[in-house]
Design a protein around this motif. Structure first.
Motif, PDB file in Angstrom:
ATOM      1  N   GLU A 160     -27.260 -11.511   8.748  1.00  0.00           N
ATOM      2  CA  GLU A 160     -28.245 -11.801   9.793  1.00  0.00           C
ATOM      3  C   GLU A 160     -29.546 -11.115   9.399  1.00  0.00           C
ATOM      4  N   THR A 161     -30.651 -11.809   9.584  1.00  0.00           N
ATOM      5  CA  THR A 161     -31.929 -11.222   9.208  1.00  0.00           C
ATOM      6  C   THR A 161     -32.247  -9.992  10.055  1.00  0.00           C
ATOM      7  N   ILE A 162     -32.833  -8.997   9.412  1.00  0.00           N
ATOM      8  CA  ILE A 162     -33.348  -7.822  10.137  1.00  0.00           C
ATOM      9  C   ILE A 162     -34.847  -7.674   9.857  1.00  0.00           C
ATOM     10  N   GLU A 197     -36.930 -11.843   2.810  1.00  0.00           N
ATOM     11  CA  GLU A 197     -36.208 -11.485   4.031  1.00  0.00           C
ATOM     12  C   GLU A 197     -35.303 -10.267   3.808  1.00  0.00           C
ATOM     13  N   LEU A 198     -35.163  -9.482   4.870  1.00  0.00           N
ATOM     14  CA  LEU A 198     -34.238  -8.358   4.898  1.00  0.00           C
ATOM     15  C   LEU A 198     -33.011  -8.755   5.709  1.00  0.00           C
ATOM     16  N   PHE A 199     -31.844  -8.228   5.341  1.00  0.00           N
ATOM     17  CA  PHE A 199     -30.612  -8.661   5.993  1.00  0.00           C
ATOM     18  C   PHE A 199     -29.709  -7.493   6.381  1.00  0.00           C
ATOM     19  N   SER A 200     -28.927  -7.730   7.420  1.00  0.00           N
ATOM     20  CA  SER A 200     -27.712  -6.966   7.695  1.00  0.00           C
ATOM     21  C   SER A 200     -26.557  -7.817   7.188  1.00  0.00           C
ATOM     22  N   LYS A 201     -25.827  -7.298   6.210  1.00  0.00           N
ATOM     23  CA  LYS A 201     -24.704  -8.038   5.639  1.00  0.00           C
ATOM     24  C   LYS A 201     -23.410  -7.349   6.049  1.00  0.00           C
ATOM     25  N   CYS A 202     -22.548  -8.095   6.709  1.00  0.00           N
ATOM     26  CA  CYS A 202     -21.297  -7.557   7.236  1.00  0.00           C
ATOM     27  C   CYS A 202     -20.109  -8.198   6.523  1.00  0.00           C
ATOM     28  N   ILE A 203     -19.185  -7.359   6.098  1.00  0.00           N
ATOM     29  CA  ILE A 203     -17.923  -7.839   5.531  1.00  0.00           C
ATOM     30  C   ILE A 203     -16.788  -7.082   6.210  1.00  0.00           C
ATOM     31  N   ILE A 204     -15.818  -7.809   6.724  1.00  0.00           N
ATOM     32  CA  ILE A 204     -14.608  -7.207   7.279  1.00  0.00           C
ATOM     33  C   ILE A 204     -13.444  -7.524   6.344  1.00  0.00           C
ATOM     34  N   PHE A 205     -12.751  -6.480   5.921  1.00  0.00           N
ATOM     35  CA  PHE A 205     -11.562  -6.608   5.072  1.00  0.00           C
ATOM     36  C   PHE A 205     -10.336  -6.448   5.973  1.00  0.00           C
ATOM     37  N   LEU A 224     -27.298  -2.709   4.752  1.00  0.00           N
ATOM     38  CA  LEU A 224     -28.595  -2.994   5.368  1.00  0.00           C
ATOM     39  C   LEU A 224     -29.715  -2.881   4.349  1.00  0.00           C
ATOM     40  N   ASP A 225     -30.612  -3.842   4.358  1.00  0.00           N
ATOM     41  CA  ASP A 225     -31.781  -3.819   3.471  1.00  0.00           C
ATOM     42  C   ASP A 225     -32.854  -2.911   4.053  1.00  0.00           C
ATOM     43  N   LEU A 226     -32.546  -1.620   4.062  1.00  0.00           N
ATOM     44  CA  LEU A 226     -33.424  -0.593   4.608  1.00  0.00           C
ATOM     45  C   LEU A 226     -33.442   0.607   3.684  1.00  0.00           C
ATOM     46  N   CYS A 227     -34.371   1.533   3.932  1.00  0.00           N
ATOM     47  CA  CYS A 227     -34.460   2.742   3.113  1.00  0.00           C
ATOM     48  C   CYS A 227     -33.351   3.721   3.477  1.00  0.00           C
ATOM     49  N   MET A 228     -33.333   4.170   4.736  1.00  0.00           N
ATOM     50  CA  MET A 228     -32.342   5.152   5.179  1.00  0.00           C
ATOM     51  C   MET A 228     -32.160   5.059   6.684  1.00  0.00           C
ATOM     52  N   LEU A 229     -31.081   5.662   7.170  1.00  0.00           N
ATOM     53  CA  LEU A 229     -30.837   5.835   8.597  1.00  0.00           C
ATOM     54  C   LEU A 229     -30.385   7.266   8.836  1.00  0.00           C
ATOM     55  N   HIS A 288     -37.709   0.911  -0.640  1.00  0.00           N
ATOM     56  CA  HIS A 288     -38.888   1.605  -0.122  1.00  0.00           C
ATOM     57  C   HIS A 288     -39.942   0.606   0.367  1.00  0.00           C
ATOM     58  N   ALA A 289     -39.517  -0.620   0.596  1.00  0.00           N
ATOM     59  CA  ALA A 289     -40.423  -1.635   1.124  1.00  0.00           C
ATOM     60  C   ALA A 289     -39.881  -2.217   2.428  1.00  0.00           C
ATOM     61  N   GLY A 290     -39.105  -1.419   3.138  1.00  0.00           N
ATOM     62  CA  GLY A 290     -38.558  -1.841   4.424  1.00  0.00           C
ATOM     63  C   GLY A 290     -39.278  -1.164   5.576  1.00  0.00           C
ATOM     64  N   PRO A 291     -38.897  -1.482   6.805  1.00  0.00           N
ATOM     65  CA  PRO A 291     -39.511  -0.867   7.983  1.00  0.00           C
ATOM     66  C   PRO A 291     -39.160   0.606   8.106  1.00  0.00           C
ATOM     67  N   MET A 292     -40.031   1.351   8.746  1.00  0.00           N
ATOM     68  CA  MET A 292     -39.750   2.754   9.054  1.00  0.00           C
ATOM     69  C   MET A 292     -38.587   2.827  10.030  1.00  0.00           C
ATOM     70  N   THR A 293     -37.623   3.685   9.723  1.00  0.00           N
ATOM     71  CA  THR A 293     -36.489   3.938  10.608  1.00  0.00           C
ATOM     72  C   THR A 293     -36.352   5.457  10.761  1.00  0.00           C
ATOM     73  N   TYR A 294     -35.548   5.882  11.713  1.00  0.00           N
ATOM     74  CA  TYR A 294     -35.269   7.314  11.809  1.00  0.00           C
ATOM     75  C   TYR A 294     -34.403   7.729  10.628  1.00  0.00           C
TER      76      TYR A 294
END
Length: 426
Positions: free
Chosen positions: A8-10, A34-42, A54-59, A90-96
């Motif tokens: 899903e796009t983030i 586009e940035l994504f949240s990619k989920c896989i359930i095993f 997640l296509d983000l820097c850090m959380l 390092h090209a994603g949105p600012m997060t905590y």
């Protein structure tokens, strides 16, 4: 074995401040990709494990715990059965991240994106649960040469820059998941390298080279979802940055170029013969305390007098933390272990893990495959080796200068991590 994949796009549809560089003050001016949240359930029939990339820097781990609490209430996945991982672009949105909320408190702009992110992560889970398939899992390892050491030695000490002389971990591990019709449905791959092809002058959102590599693989395997996981690459930067004895200016074409090289490396592994796995899911989530060195009160006292309001606030808050018992037992640190099969384990660490630590963790095991990930279930700071601590440089001092920790890590920090993993798994 059952698998449940979805993305899903983030990508925000509103302007955001970008993560990764303090020098970049404004809002994003565009979107490269586009940035994504990619989920896989095993699901092996006895146990289910959820991986969210997640296509983000850090959380920070506050947000991670909030999301895991929701996942437990809505889908009955325990905290230890969920891995939340960021690729570290390092090209994603600012997060905590790091100690932001501990030091500076809430931020309305960041809160806006975090609320949107939470919603989109849950959407990716919902979508995944709607699309299960039966399949088999395979693994193989190889190498990639997209990265090089960034610990550049100068007469004044170590800075971030080109270093082609140091040996680094070039391990590239690939998991392939096919359905019962022998169609490739999932490609999960990991290597250690900072996604910083786009340097501070970039003002457009992007998943950097991991996103480009995923898109390239999905073009070649049309029914697949490609997922990149970041390894122990805290002191590794893309080789494409190197321009003589300094880093050069880069362009989006360099992102595409590096992504294509990595996708080619993954594709070569996919073609050379994979090892089938007999799935047997097990999980373990531990919290240990990493030892700290000398408190840096003089540094914080000086910083508290700085004319820059944010630096002064950081210095004052860190003096309060140094005088409290918040870190009296060390720095809390999470280690997440997922065994995919009897001889395949994924070890996720809550920090920016320097490269040699990843190698040392893998060398604990004489059989099978070990995947070491950073930026997993949060990120507290850079986790340096004893050698880096003695040499100095950004990776050595980030803990107290940027991350809300009142001291550098102690010399035996890596050995504490290795000893704990050995007790749990070896």
């Amino acid at each position: 074995m059952k698998f449940y994949p979805a993305k899903e796009t983030i990508t925000p549809d509103f302007p955001v401040k970008m993560a990764g560089y303090e020098s970049r003050k404004g809002y994003n001016k565009g979107i490269h990709d586009e940035l994504f949240s990619k989920c896989i359930i095993f699901d092996d029939g006895n146990k289910k494990v959820m991986l969210i990339a997640l296509d983000l820097c850090m959380l920070d781990n506050i947000f991670v715990c909030e999301i895991k609490d929701i996942i437990f209430k809505q889908y009955n996945f325990k905290h230890e059965d969920v891995i939340i991982h960021t690729i570290h672009t390092h090209a994603g949105p600012m997060t905590y991240c790091f100690g932001d909320r501990t030091v500076f408190g809430p931020n309305n702009e960041t809160d806006k994106y975090m609320g949107f992110l939470k919603q989109q992560i849950l959407k990716s889970i919902e979508k995944a649960l709607e699309h299960p398939f039966e399949g088999e899992m395979e693994i193989c390892t190889g190498e990639t040469y997209i990265g090089s050491s960034r610990r550049h030695k100068t007469p004044k000490g170590y800075t971030i820059g080109p270093n082609m002389s140091d040996d680094i971990d070039r391990n590239l591990t690939v998991l392939r998941i096919k359905d019962n019709k022998n169609v490739v449905r999932l490609i999960i791959f990991t290597c250690p390298c900072h996604p910083v092809v786009l340097y501070p002058d970039n003002e457009s959102l992007s998943a950097d080279y991991p996103g480009a590599a995923c898109r390239e693989l999905e073009k070649r395997y049309l029914d697949s979802m490609a997922v990149f996981l970041q390894g122990a690459g805290a002191d590794i930067n893309p080789a494409v940055l190197i321009g003589g004895d300094k880093y050069r200016s880069t362009f989006y074409t360099d992102v595409l170029f590096t992504g294509r090289i990595l996708a080619n490396d993954v594709n070569n592994i996919l073609k050379r013969g994979m090892r089938k796995l007999v799935p047997e899911l097990k999980t373990n989530l531990s919290k240990i305390n990493l030892p700290l060195g000398e408190l840096k009160t003089e540094f914080f006292m000086e910083l508290a007098q700085d004319n820059d309001e944010r630096k002064a606030k950081y210095g004052k808050r860190m003096l309060e933390i140094a005088q409290s018992d918040l870190y009296s037992s060390g720095c809390p640190f999470q280690i997440s272990i997922v065994e995919l099969a009897k001889d395949v384990r994924l070890i996720g660490l809550e920090g920016e893990i320097c490269n040699k630590i990843g190698i040392d963790i893998r060398n604990l095991f004489t059989q099978g495959d070990t995947i070491v990930l950073g930026y997993t279930n949060g990120s507290i700071s850079y986790i340096p080796t004893p050698k880096i601590l003695s040499e100095g440089g950004y990776e050595a001092v980030c803990a107290y200068t940027k991350s809300g920790i009142p001291a550098p890590f102690a010399d035996n920090t890596e050995s504490v991590i290795l000893e704990h993993i050995s007790k749990v798994l070896v």
